[in-house]
Enzyme design. Structure first.
Site, PDB file in Angstrom:
ATOM      1  N   ASP A   1      49.471  -4.630  -1.827  1.00  0.00           N
ATOM      2  CA  ASP A   1      49.879  -3.805  -2.975  1.00  0.00           C
ATOM      3  C   ASP A   1      51.243  -3.187  -2.720  1.00  0.00           C
ATOM      4  O   ASP A   1      51.707  -3.101  -1.580  1.00  0.00           O
ATOM      5  CB  ASP A   1      48.832  -2.716  -3.282  1.00  0.00           C
ATOM      6  CG  ASP A   1      48.615  -1.737  -2.134  1.00  0.00           C
ATOM      7  OD1 ASP A   1      48.685  -2.157  -0.957  1.00  0.00           O
ATOM      8  OD2 ASP A   1      48.378  -0.543  -2.407  1.00  0.00           O
TER       9      ASP A   1
ATOM     10  N   GLU B   1      46.621  -0.036   0.248  1.00  0.00           N
ATOM     11  CA  GLU B   1      47.250   0.863   1.229  1.00  0.00           C
ATOM     12  C   GLU B   1      47.971   2.005   0.543  1.00  0.00           C
ATOM     13  O   GLU B   1      47.927   3.144   0.983  1.00  0.00           O
ATOM     14  CB  GLU B   1      48.239   0.095   2.123  1.00  0.00           C
ATOM     15  CG  GLU B   1      48.791   0.916   3.301  1.00  0.00           C
ATOM     16  CD  GLU B   1      49.954   1.843   2.967  1.00  0.00           C
ATOM     17  OE1 GLU B   1      50.211   2.780   3.734  1.00  0.00           O
ATOM     18  OE2 GLU B   1      50.610   1.655   1.925  1.00  0.00           O
TER      19      GLU B   1
END
Ligand code: FME
Ligand code: ZN
Ligand code: ZN
Length: 421
Positions: free
Chosen positions: A77, A142
């Protein structure tokens, strides 16, 4: 050269997948990573600890499965971007005439994820055979705390079964020619303080209004912030070695159709702060400061943590990866980077948070490292870019590191003798 064109095209292809929070296209990223894994004949598993949030685990098996293995971690991400404020669209992966590749994730951290794979491609092409198994994890979430990604992964039985010896995770770009490298990180405390007070006419001077109560706290917090920042400015402390406090939001006032009511002092006011606490900091002293100075009950204040991660382990010791000779992985890294004609700076504390904290909390050594030298630090910023030459250099560096790690025989082994280390 043609060979390099392909490498850069693959990087651009990954960067063009829009995996921005809060709606990352995780399945497109997974499909891309899987296609790479297949082209490299790596073993793979798609783990869906949380539905819609695939975590890819790839494996290059070593010839001695009894030896602790290596994990190369990266997150898929990225943080959102404001396209209108970029000179090139953030998911275009535009390559400009200077060789810079512009994209959200070009530094944080799609570069690293793909550099691992490109390094493996080169090692395979050179017929290298790993002694230790190498795992690669491509984890979700994350940027929003890793709870549905690295946290669930490290809590799983699959993770324990990997028998890991060392983890590599992300670092930061370096503005000079030495790569930055991290052995610990600050812990995030997200604090909301609330003040209440008597409402009253906007013209009246009186004590104990919610705004006054909150502002007294804000003044105190700002003095503390300045004291910490001064230590950095004076060169006494590195960025990761002081407590940072930054205001994230302010919320107060009585809304009206035209904005806010101007002549009413509100009865409630609150503010939110992003606080980062170094591993060695006295956490209980800071918490006391918060309850006694920043949100004292005696001033009609209360506080709440939206997040309060501890930088200590179960025994109260700061969670850090050892950087002396007792950690062979550290020496191997330094040596491997030098072999690739590059240099490491002094080990630092990462100023923000990464998934490395989950690995370190499990007692594993984890090193934060993103090979980007002579590069402005643009993670989470507009116009994030990475120079293609720097990206290619990083692949060589990982090739050297993976080779050294995967060949490491271990204490007592011939390659771990004193003069080798
Ligand atoms: C507190 S979890 C958020 C993690 C995030 N990581 C990268 O920027 C950070 O803010 O540091
Ligand atoms: Zn990151
Ligand atoms: Zn980030």
């Amino acid at each position: 050269e043609r060979k390099y064109d392909d490498i850069i095209s693959r990087f651009q292809e990954y960067l063009r997948i829009n995996t921005a929070q809060p709606n990352p296209d995780y399945f497109a990223a997974a499909e891309f990573i899987l296609s790479q894994a297949k082209s490299l004949s790596l073993e793979f598993q798609v783990l869906e600890f949380v539905k819609g949030k695939p975590l890819l685990l790839l494996k290059w098996p070593g010839s001695d499965p009894t030896l602790p293995s290596i994990l190369l971690n990266s997150h898929t991400d990225v943080v959102p971007a404001e396209p209108l404020k970029w000179s090139h669209p953030p998911f275009s992966a535009h390559l400009d005439s200077h060789g810079r590749i512009f994209a959200r994730g070009s530094q944080d951290m799609k570069c690293v994820g793909l550099q691992y794979l490109e390094a493996i491609r080169r090692l395979k092409a050179s017929s290298f055979r790993p002694l230790r198994s190498i795992y690669l994890s491509f984890v979700p979430d994350e940027e929003i705390g890793g709870h549905d990604g690295a946290e669930k992964f490290t809590d799983s039985d699959i993770f324990s079964s990997l028998n890991l010896g060392i983890v590599l995770d992300e670092g930061l770009a370096s503005t000079n020619d030495k790569y930055r490298v991290f052995y610990g990180e600050r812990s995030p405390w997200w604090l909301v303080i609330k003040a209440t007070g008597a409402p009253g006419h906007g013209s009246k001077l009186y004590d104990n209004s919610a705004m006054e109560n909150l502002l007294k706290s804000i003044e105190s917090i700002r003095r503390f912030r300045a004291s910490q920042f001064d230590l950095v400015k004076a060169g006494f402390r590195a960025e990761g070695e002081v407590v940072s406090v930054n205001m994230a939001f302010l919320k107060a006032g009585t809304p009206s159709p035209t904005g806010f009511v101007m002549n009413l002092q509100p009865s409630e006011a609150e503010a939110g702060f992003d606080i980062r606490v170094p591993p060695a900091a006295d956490e209980s002293a800071l918490e006391r400061r918060i309850s006694e100075e920043w949100a004292p009950f005696s001033r009609n204040m209360s506080f709440e943590f939206k997040q309060r991660v501890s930088g200590r382990d179960g025994t109260g010791k700061p969670v850090l990866t050892v950087t002396d000779l007792s950690n062979p992985w550290w020496a191997l890294l330094e040596e491997a980077v030098e072999k690739a004609n590059a240099k490491l700076g002094k080990p630092e504390i990462f100023p923000a948070s990464t998934d490395a904290r989950y690995f370190r909390q499990r007692g594993l050594p984890a090193i934060g490292f993103s090979p980007m030298a002579n590069t402005p630090i643009l993670l989470h910023d507009h116009n994030e870019f990475l120079d293609q030459a720097e990206y290619l250099k990083g692949i060589e560096v990982y090739e050297s590191i993976i080779k050294a790690y995967a060949s490491y025989v271990g204490p007592g082994g011939k390659e771990s003798s004193k003069d080798e280390l």
